[in-house]
Design an enzyme around this catalytic site. Structure first.
Site, PDB file in Angstrom:
ATOM      1  N   HIS A 100       0.865  -1.181   0.000  1.00 65.02           N
ATOM      2  CA  HIS A 100       0.000   0.000   0.000  1.00 65.02           C
ATOM      3  C   HIS A 100       0.905   1.237   0.000  1.00 65.02           C
ATOM      4  O   HIS A 100       1.548   1.536   1.009  1.00 65.02           O
ATOM      5  CB  HIS A 100      -0.910  -0.025   1.235  1.00 65.02           C
ATOM      6  CG  HIS A 100      -1.828  -1.202   1.229  1.00 65.02           C
ATOM      7  ND1 HIS A 100      -2.177  -1.895   2.362  1.00 65.02           N
ATOM      8  CD2 HIS A 100      -2.471  -1.808   0.197  1.00 65.02           C
ATOM      9  CE1 HIS A 100      -3.002  -2.889   2.030  1.00 65.02           C
ATOM     10  NE2 HIS A 100      -3.186  -2.852   0.731  1.00 65.02           N
ATOM     11  N   GLU A 124       1.521   4.045   2.645  1.00 70.08           N
ATOM     12  CA  GLU A 124       2.041   3.649   3.956  1.00 70.08           C
ATOM     13  C   GLU A 124       3.562   3.781   3.958  1.00 70.08           C
ATOM     14  O   GLU A 124       4.314   2.804   4.024  1.00 70.08           O
ATOM     15  CB  GLU A 124       1.563   2.233   4.290  1.00 70.08           C
ATOM     16  CG  GLU A 124       0.038   2.195   4.428  1.00 70.08           C
ATOM     17  CD  GLU A 124      -0.580   0.805   4.332  1.00 70.08           C
ATOM     18  OE1 GLU A 124      -1.813   0.710   4.271  1.00 70.08           O
ATOM     19  OE2 GLU A 124       0.185  -0.182   4.318  1.00 70.08           O
ATOM     20  N   HIS A 175       3.320  -2.691   6.910  1.00 75.56           N
ATOM     21  CA  HIS A 175       2.213  -1.780   6.566  1.00 75.56           C
ATOM     22  C   HIS A 175       2.079  -0.623   7.542  1.00 75.56           C
ATOM     23  O   HIS A 175       2.756  -0.571   8.566  1.00 75.56           O
ATOM     24  CB  HIS A 175       0.889  -2.559   6.589  1.00 75.56           C
ATOM     25  CG  HIS A 175       0.713  -3.497   5.455  1.00 75.56           C
ATOM     26  ND1 HIS A 175      -0.147  -3.257   4.409  1.00 75.56           N
ATOM     27  CD2 HIS A 175       1.303  -4.691   5.197  1.00 75.56           C
ATOM     28  CE1 HIS A 175      -0.095  -4.263   3.554  1.00 75.56           C
ATOM     29  NE2 HIS A 175       0.775  -5.148   4.006  1.00 75.56           N
ATOM     30  N   GLU A 179       1.903  -3.668  11.444  1.00 73.44           N
ATOM     31  CA  GLU A 179       1.179  -2.413  11.211  1.00 73.44           C
ATOM     32  C   GLU A 179       1.732  -1.315  12.117  1.00 73.44           C
ATOM     33  O   GLU A 179       1.798  -1.472  13.330  1.00 73.44           O
ATOM     34  CB  GLU A 179      -0.316  -2.604  11.522  1.00 73.44           C
ATOM     35  CG  GLU A 179      -1.016  -3.626  10.639  1.00 73.44           C
ATOM     36  CD  GLU A 179      -1.396  -3.095   9.265  1.00 73.44           C
ATOM     37  OE1 GLU A 179      -1.230  -1.877   9.025  1.00 73.44           O
ATOM     38  OE2 GLU A 179      -1.845  -3.904   8.434  1.00 73.44           O
TER      39      GLU A 179
HETATM   40 ZN    ZN Z   1      -1.477  -1.634   4.316  1.00 72.19          ZN
END
Ligand code: ZN
Length: 374
Positions: free
Chosen positions: A164, A167, A256, A332
């Site tokens: 992504h 990010e 992420h 994350e």
């Molecule tokens: Zn992500």
């Protein structure tokens, strides 16, 4: 007009709707061919001495509106050092209020990680002792998909970031991880002796350059492509998965950022059909060791677990463990801050992302034997 707004540069994203006096209505551009948007990055010229009110009027329709509450925008006077500034969210509008002391000044959702910096990173490590550099293939916009490989051991570890593209903390994390992986300590040498480490610092260079939040050049969310990626839709995943098929995957770490949750956390692979208790035990051991090493990781807050058999196998970590066995995790980091150890000036930041990258590799080194093939 006392000031101008522009975003016509690498990773830039904003549209100017109207400027009046010291206030400005802005909209974030949607990722091409998709519905996602939340990443913004723009430059302001002029307005010296004024307190500008920059209103992102389509914030309410962004991919994760819960990301705006408690969020403070990043601002930089040199496009390099970023701090947080006064930000509020009300009625679907994100308002950034900032007293301008230099012209230009930059604003972003998180400290940007430019394509140029990515090239510099690859150049720095491609020639480092013991590192092999491979271009796995070309993206749809024609950019190289870079792989750095180090170590000689039988355990196959894949570490990849920025599926992504908005990010950016994920590629800041990579700087710390690569430093630790290539270090000349006994621990790093032992890790490289036990494992071969495959590192993809940026899975989505097209989305990164285009200023996307979540998708590649044709609007595809790469982290939903891991069952059957195609060269037309998701060559980034196609090339990486093809390489993984050759090496196997004993350990995978997919890096992420999370828009809404103000904590660093890891997600596992609960709910995959082939799940075995010892895989979960190794995942939990890794998380416990990371938590013991740094206050910038915790295991309370995070995503809800998938019920048995209901994992989404198009997601990379789930697919890795289901397809190859072994253990995987999705790391994350917050766009906001890690509330367990807050930093009022920077929030979550490039420096903290880098430090966490180092810590993650050191924990991997400490427990690498747990990932050995049965
Ligand atoms: Zn992500």
């Amino acid at each position: 007009m006392t000031f101008r707004v522009s975003s016509d540069f690498d990773s830039g994203n904003i549209e100017v709707v109207a400027i009046r006096d010291t206030s400005c209505d802005l909209e974030i551009r949607v990722d091409k061919d998709s519905d996602f948007y939340q990443w913004f990055y723009f430059r302001v010229d002029g307005g010296l001495g004024e307190t500008l009110e920059l209103r992102i009027t389509n914030a309410g329709g962004a991919a994760y509106p819960a990301g705006w509450s408690g969020y403070r925008a990043c601002v930089s006077t040199d496009n390099e050092t970023w701090v947080r500034t006064d930000t509020s969210y009300d009625g679907g509008v994100l308002t950034i209020r900032h007293k301008v002391t230099t012209s230009p000044v930059w604003f972003a959702y998180f400290a940007p990680y430019s394509s140029e910096r990515h090239h510099d990173l690859i150049a720095r490590y491609a020639d480092a002792p013991g590192v092999r550099h491979t271009v796995l293939g070309k993206t749809l916009d024609g950019r190289p998909l870079d792989l750095l490989t180090m170590g000689e051991g039988p355990i196959s570890a894949w570490i990849y970031a920025r599926q992504h593209p908005g990010e950016t903390m994920a590629e800041w994390w990579m700087e710390g991880a690569l430093a630790a992986l290539t270090g000349d300590t006994a621990e790093a040498a032992a890790l490289r002796n036990a494992a071969t480490l495959y590192v993809v610092p940026n899975m989505n260079p097209d989305g990164s350059a285009r200023g996307h939040l979540r998708t590649n050049a044709v609007g595809v969310n790469l982290n939903r492509e891991w069952i059957t990626p195609t060269l037309e839709r998701s060559p980034e995943v196609y090339y990486v998965l093809r390489e993984m098929e050759k090496t196997g995957v004993d350990f995978s770490l997919d890096v992420h950022g999370d828009e809404a949750i103000p904590h660093v956390f890891a997600a596992g692979f609960d709910g995959i059909p082939s799940l075995k208790p010892d895989q979960t035990a190794v995942f939990e051991a890794y998380c416990s060791a990371l938590k013991a090493r740094t206050p910038d990781f915790q295991t309370q807050a995070g995503y809800p677990k998938n019920p048995p058999g209901q994992a989404n196998l198009t997601i990379s970590t789930n697919q890795m463990v289901e397809r190859f066995g072994g253990v995987g995790l999705t790391l994350e980091m917050p766009f906001k801050d890690h509330n367990d150890n807050p930093d009022p000036v920077h929030g979550w930041s490039p420096a903290r992302s880098r430090a966490l990258g180092e810590d993650c590799i050191k924990v991997l080194a400490d427990m690498i034997d747990m990932f050995a093939r049965a």
